[in-house]
Structure formats: C-alpha cells, structure tokens
Scaffold this active site. Structure first.
Site, PDB file in Angstrom:
ATOM      1  N   CYS A  64       0.847  -1.199   0.000  1.00  0.00           N
ATOM      2  CA  CYS A  64       0.000   0.000   0.000  1.00  0.00           C
ATOM      3  C   CYS A  64       0.880   1.247   0.000  1.00  0.00           C
ATOM      4  O   CYS A  64       1.840   1.338   0.765  1.00  0.00           O
ATOM      5  CB  CYS A  64      -0.921  -0.002   1.228  1.00  0.00           C
ATOM      6  SG  CYS A  64      -2.032   1.421   1.252  1.00  0.00           S
ATOM      7  N   CYS A  68       0.514   4.923   6.843  1.00  0.00           N
ATOM      8  CA  CYS A  68      -0.120   4.735   8.155  1.00  0.00           C
ATOM      9  C   CYS A  68       0.860   4.005   9.093  1.00  0.00           C
ATOM     10  O   CYS A  68       1.267   2.868   8.809  1.00  0.00           O
ATOM     11  CB  CYS A  68      -1.418   3.940   7.993  1.00  0.00           C
ATOM     12  SG  CYS A  68      -2.458   4.584   6.665  1.00  0.00           S
ATOM     13  N   CYS A  71       0.287   0.374  10.297  1.00  0.00           N
ATOM     14  CA  CYS A  71      -0.212  -0.671   9.396  1.00  0.00           C
ATOM     15  C   CYS A  71       0.872  -1.546   8.784  1.00  0.00           C
ATOM     16  O   CYS A  71       1.801  -1.056   8.123  1.00  0.00           O
ATOM     17  CB  CYS A  71      -1.039  -0.032   8.288  1.00  0.00           C
ATOM     18  SG  CYS A  71      -1.840  -1.292   7.261  1.00  0.00           S
ATOM     19  N   CYS A 108     -16.691  -8.742   5.854  1.00  0.00           N
ATOM     20  CA  CYS A 108     -16.008  -7.476   5.569  1.00  0.00           C
ATOM     21  C   CYS A 108     -14.781  -7.722   4.707  1.00  0.00           C
ATOM     22  O   CYS A 108     -13.908  -8.509   5.093  1.00  0.00           O
ATOM     23  CB  CYS A 108     -15.552  -6.812   6.863  1.00  0.00           C
ATOM     24  SG  CYS A 108     -16.822  -6.758   8.124  1.00  0.00           S
ATOM     25  N   CYS A 140     -19.634  -5.595   3.954  1.00  0.00           N
ATOM     26  CA  CYS A 140     -18.900  -4.367   4.271  1.00  0.00           C
ATOM     27  C   CYS A 140     -17.623  -4.370   3.444  1.00  0.00           C
ATOM     28  O   CYS A 140     -17.042  -5.439   3.211  1.00  0.00           O
ATOM     29  CB  CYS A 140     -18.583  -4.334   5.763  1.00  0.00           C
ATOM     30  SG  CYS A 140     -17.623  -2.881   6.257  1.00  0.00           S
ATOM     31  N   CYS A 200     -19.311   2.584   8.735  1.00  0.00           N
ATOM     32  CA  CYS A 200     -18.562   1.916   9.788  1.00  0.00           C
ATOM     33  C   CYS A 200     -17.312   2.747   9.979  1.00  0.00           C
ATOM     34  O   CYS A 200     -16.470   2.813   9.077  1.00  0.00           O
ATOM     35  CB  CYS A 200     -18.224   0.488   9.352  1.00  0.00           C
ATOM     36  SG  CYS A 200     -17.135  -0.360  10.511  1.00  0.00           S
ATOM     37  N   ARG A 272     -17.951  -2.219  17.966  1.00  0.00           N
ATOM     38  CA  ARG A 272     -17.204  -3.451  17.674  1.00  0.00           C
ATOM     39  C   ARG A 272     -15.881  -3.490  18.425  1.00  0.00           C
ATOM     40  O   ARG A 272     -15.044  -2.598  18.221  1.00  0.00           O
ATOM     41  CB  ARG A 272     -16.966  -3.580  16.163  1.00  0.00           C
ATOM     42  CG  ARG A 272     -18.265  -3.494  15.369  1.00  0.00           C
ATOM     43  CD  ARG A 272     -18.092  -3.863  13.907  1.00  0.00           C
ATOM     44  NE  ARG A 272     -19.295  -3.485  13.162  1.00  0.00           N
ATOM     45  CZ  ARG A 272     -20.389  -4.237  13.026  1.00  0.00           C
ATOM     46  NH1 ARG A 272     -20.436  -5.439  13.574  1.00  0.00           N
ATOM     47  NH2 ARG A 272     -21.433  -3.809  12.333  1.00  0.00           N
TER      48      ARG A 272
HETATM   49  N1  SAM Z   1      -6.730   0.776   3.098  1.00  0.00           N
HETATM   50  C1  SAM Z   1      -7.991   1.005   3.637  1.00  0.00           C
HETATM   51  C2  SAM Z   1      -8.017   2.113   4.652  1.00  0.00           C
HETATM   52  O1  SAM Z   1      -6.988   2.432   5.234  1.00  0.00           O
HETATM   53  O2  SAM Z   1      -9.083   2.671   4.880  1.00  0.00           O
HETATM   54  C3  SAM Z   1      -8.628  -0.237   4.236  1.00  0.00           C
HETATM   55  C4  SAM Z   1      -7.812  -1.228   5.016  1.00  0.00           C
HETATM   56  S1  SAM Z   1      -7.124  -0.658   6.560  1.00  0.00           S
HETATM   57  C5  SAM Z   1      -6.069  -2.002   6.980  1.00  0.00           C
HETATM   58  C6  SAM Z   1      -8.502  -0.724   7.687  1.00  0.00           C
HETATM   59  C7  SAM Z   1      -8.281  -0.288   9.101  1.00  0.00           C
HETATM   60  O3  SAM Z   1      -7.566  -1.273   9.825  1.00  0.00           O
HETATM   61  C8  SAM Z   1      -7.468   0.971   9.348  1.00  0.00           C
HETATM   62  O4  SAM Z   1      -8.198   2.144   9.162  1.00  0.00           O
HETATM   63  C9  SAM Z   1      -7.076   0.816  10.802  1.00  0.00           C
HETATM   64  O5  SAM Z   1      -8.017   1.453  11.629  1.00  0.00           O
HETATM   65  C10 SAM Z   1      -7.102  -0.704  11.020  1.00  0.00           C
HETATM   66  N2  SAM Z   1      -5.765  -1.211  11.317  1.00  0.00           N
HETATM   67  C11 SAM Z   1      -4.758  -1.392  10.432  1.00  0.00           C
HETATM   68  N3  SAM Z   1      -3.657  -1.837  11.037  1.00  0.00           N
HETATM   69  C12 SAM Z   1      -3.956  -1.943  12.363  1.00  0.00           C
HETATM   70  C13 SAM Z   1      -3.216  -2.337  13.509  1.00  0.00           C
HETATM   71  N4  SAM Z   1      -1.942  -2.700  13.428  1.00  0.00           N
HETATM   72  N5  SAM Z   1      -3.830  -2.330  14.709  1.00  0.00           N
HETATM   73  C14 SAM Z   1      -5.136  -1.955  14.797  1.00  0.00           C
HETATM   74  N6  SAM Z   1      -5.873  -1.567  13.740  1.00  0.00           N
HETATM   75  C15 SAM Z   1      -5.297  -1.543  12.537  1.00  0.00           C
HETATM   76 FE1  SF4 Z   2      -2.863   1.259   3.342  1.00  0.00          FE
HETATM   77 FE2  SF4 Z   2      -2.837   0.139   5.753  1.00  0.00          FE
HETATM   78 FE3  SF4 Z   2      -3.097   2.763   5.534  1.00  0.00          FE
HETATM   79 FE4  SF4 Z   2      -5.146   1.157   4.763  1.00  0.00          FE
HETATM   80  S1  SF4 Z   2      -4.351   1.405   6.831  1.00  0.00           S
HETATM   81  S2  SF4 Z   2      -4.316   2.946   3.670  1.00  0.00           S
HETATM   82  S3  SF4 Z   2      -3.955  -0.601   3.977  1.00  0.00           S
HETATM   83  S4  SF4 Z   2      -1.295   1.557   4.904  1.00  0.00           S
END
Ligand code: SAM
Ligand code: SF4
Ligand code: DTB
Length: 345
Positions: A64, A68, A71, A108, A140, A200, A272
């Site tokens: 990606c 973030c 992530c 989801c 979702c 959500c 949730r």
């Molecule tokens: N890329 C899209 C986005 O960011 O909206 C969808 C996938 S992203 C992985 C979905 C959500 O997963 C993120 O907004 C975050 O809140 C949650 N998430 C990702 N990594 C996480 C982590 N290590 N611990 C807790 N929540 C996490």
């Molecule tokens: Fe990409 Fe992870 Fe950020 Fe979603 S949360 S935009 S998958 S880096």
C-alpha cells in the site's frame, strides 16, 4: 423510498451536539458508574445478551502506498508481509460461505488501496459484494478513498456498509499518517453516506494519543448526522517493522472506558471490539461487553494479524452466556426504516 435512503434519517433521542467537556466528564466517571450508565443505555437500544460475529477477509494484501504508522500493509515498512494481488471472486465467496457456516452475519472485505480505481479490480469487488449479499450476509468493504460515483456503484451492488476509520483525532492524525488528511477521510464517509451506504467508522487506541485525542475522535463521530451505524474500537496490534512496533500495550481499563463512552454518545451504533483481542483476557473482553461492545471479529485472522479463532471465541461466549446474533442488526435496521417509510407513504 428505498430502505437505504430511509436510513438517512436520525432516530429520535440521539444527540449530535455533544461537547468535548461533556464526553470527557462521562469518560472520567468512576468506572462502576460509567459501566452502569453505559449498560443502561445499551439495553435501551440493543439486546443485552447478543453479539454480532463478523468475518474479515483481506482481498488485496500489502504494497500500500500510504504511510499509516500502525499498518503492516504499508509498502514503506519492512514487515515481511506476503503481498497478494486481488483475490478472485470465487475464492472470496467460498470464504464468505464458510463465515456464514461459522455463525457470522457480516462479511467485511479489506483492500490495501489508497483509493478505489475504476478498473476491472473494482468490477470484481462489485461482483464480490453482490455475491456476499446473495448469501444473506451483510456486506462491508474497506477499500480506501471513494468518489461519489464509486460509492453509488457499491450501493447499487447492495453494499451494506463502508468501513473508513477516523483512527484518531484530527490533531493527532498527522503524527500517524501524512499521505492523506482528516478531511479526505470525512469526504469519503460523506460520499458513502450520500450513496445510501451505512457507515462503519471508529479508531485505534494505544498509538501514543492522549485521552483528549480519544475524546475529540468520539466528538467528531458523534457530530456526524446520522451517526455511523457501526463503530469499531481497535486496540493497536503492534507489528514489528512498523513505526509503532514498540508502543506499550493499552491499559485494559482505558479500553473499557472508551467502549463505555462510545456506547453513551453513540447509543444506537453497533460498537465493535475489533483488533487486539488476541492479547486480551476473557475477563477484559467480558468488561468490554458490559461496557456496551456488541460485536467481534470471528476467525483466526483479522486482515493480516492473528485473532483468537473460533474455538476460543465459542468458549468465551458460552462462558459468558452470550449468543451470536442470527441476523445482521444493520440489515434489520434498514428493513425497519424501509417499512416505516412505506407505512408513511
Ligand atoms: N486501506 C484502507 C483504509 O486504510 O481505509 C482499508 C484497510 S485498513 C487495513 C482498515 C483499518 O484497519 C485501518 O483504518 C485501521 O483502523 C485498522 N488497522 C490497520 N492496522 C492496524 C493495527 N496494526 N492495529 C489496529 N488496527 C489496525
Ligand atoms: Fe494502506 Fe494500511 Fe493505511 Fe489502509 S491502513 S491505507 S492498507 S497503509
Ligand atoms: C477495523 O476497524 N478493524 C479491522 C477492520 N476495521 C477492517 C481491521 C483490523 C486490522 C488489524 C491489522 C491487520 O490484521 O492487518
């Protein structure tokens, strides 16, 4: 009026004018008082002994472009994740059938995209949504940013909900993500809502944010009208290789306070208890249910990280005398608001 349009009307007795001081005062009550109040509000709007099981599936994993900090799927961090292109529709629908057999009422689908692009991958996602809905499950998606046109296509495919987390307060957002803004996030939520898709949206605790940041996030969520129908509260899963790998674990009572406060300011939403349960004791999770959480992710994997799994969760719910919901509550809510709209017409 379609059921989904009808949903865009706020139920009575739900407030959108909370102040941060009011929310903070609730958050800081004696834990016993806070839990009592949250439980009372919970029972006005939800069955006290029911928990919705949802299954997550990563339909496109890793690589990606976003940064973030939490992530594991960001291409910027070395997390030794196996990158996977978009799965095919049949693979996803097989997993959705298995999820339904295991008692989930919501499926989801998550993609590690910055934004949706109008290409054959998006067409496949629309097929996945149609297929999941045909199985009688709530569907979702969480696919990153959306335009209004893309949201409309997802709505037409029958999508129940769009997940797009605010993650934290606007003030702390830049400490966690620099490749998009809080306003981008709110714009996508607006596009989904405008298309008639339920929202959500929630956040992550334990990233180094202050209590004020948590309250500010709740204030933003509670200012949305209507409220998001679903609010995931994630405890950070600290993944080696990410900038947040070394964050200390979240204090259980801080999590419980946030769940209870979420329940009080977003009384009709499904709250949730999302990521981070693998590290939580049964007792901690029981307190979260007491505080008003009424959904968990089922199965042994979230998107890329571990989740407790079917056996442990079955044992937990049995021990607590809680029942998995047999029908998705968002589905039911849409149906009821559709019936009401028809009765009025
Ligand atoms: N890329 C899209 C986005 O960011 O909206 C969808 C996938 S992203 C992985 C979905 C959500 O997963 C993120 O907004 C975050 O809140 C949650 N998430 C990702 N990594 C996480 C982590 N290590 N611990 C807790 N929540 C996490
Ligand atoms: Fe990409 Fe992870 Fe950020 Fe979603 S949360 S935009 S998958 S880096
Ligand atoms: C949400 O708030 N939490 C889920 C779901 N919505 C998409 C995702 C949690 C992901 C945890 C890290 C991982 O497994 O990659």
């Amino acid at each position: 009026m379609s059921p989904q349009t009808a949903e865009v009307t706020s139920p009575k007795n739900v407030r959108h004018d909370w102040s941060d001081g009011e929310i903070r005062a609730l958050h800081d009550l004696a834990l016993t008082e806070l839990l009592f109040r949250a439980q009372a509000v919970h029972r006005q709007h939800h069955a006290a002994d029911e928990v919705q099981l949802c299954t997550l599936m990563s339909i496109k994993t890793g690589a990606c472009p976003e940064d973030c900090a939490y992530c594991p799927q960001s291409a910027r961090w070395n997390t030794e994740l196996e990158v996977e292109r978009l799965l095919d529709v049949d693979t996803v629908l097989d997993a959705a059938r298995a999820a339904r057999r295991a008692g989930s009422t919501r499926f989801c689908m998550g993609a590690a995209w910055r934004q949706v692009k109008d290409n054959t991958d998006f067409d496949s996602v629309l097929d996945m949504v149609r297929g999941v809905r045909d199985l009688g499950l709530e569907a979702c998606c969480t696919l990153g940013m959306l335009t209004e046109e893309q949201a409309k296509k997802l709505a037409d495919a029958g999508l129940t909900a769009y997940n797009h987390n605010l993650d934290t307060s606007e003030a702390f957002y830049g400490e966690v993500i620099t490749t998009r803004t809080y306003d981008d996030r709110l714009r996508t939520l607006g596009a989904a809502r405008k298309a008639g898709i339920t929202l959500c949206s929630g956040g992550i605790l334990g990233m180094g944010e202050s209590i004020e940041d948590r309250i500010a996030m709740l204030l933003t969520l509670a200012s949305l009208d209507p409220h998001p129908e679903s609010v995931p509260i994630n405890a950070l899963v600290s993944v080696p290789g990410t900038p947040l790998a070394d964050r200390p674990p979240l204090d259980t009572f801080e999590l419980v306070r946030m769940i209870a406060t979420t329940r009080l300011v977003l009384p009709t939403s499904v709250v949730r208890l999302s990521a981070g349960r693998t590290e939580m004791s049964d007792e901690a999770q029981a307190l979260c249910f007491m505080a008003g959480a009424n959904s968990i992710f089922a199965g042994d994997k979230l998107l890329t990280t571990p989740n407790p799994g079917e056996d442990r969760d079955r044992a937990l719910l049995k021990r607590l005398g809680l029942r998995p919901m047999t029908q998705g509550p968002t589905e039911e809510r849409l149906r009821r608001s559709g019936d009401a709209a028809q009765a009025e017409a």
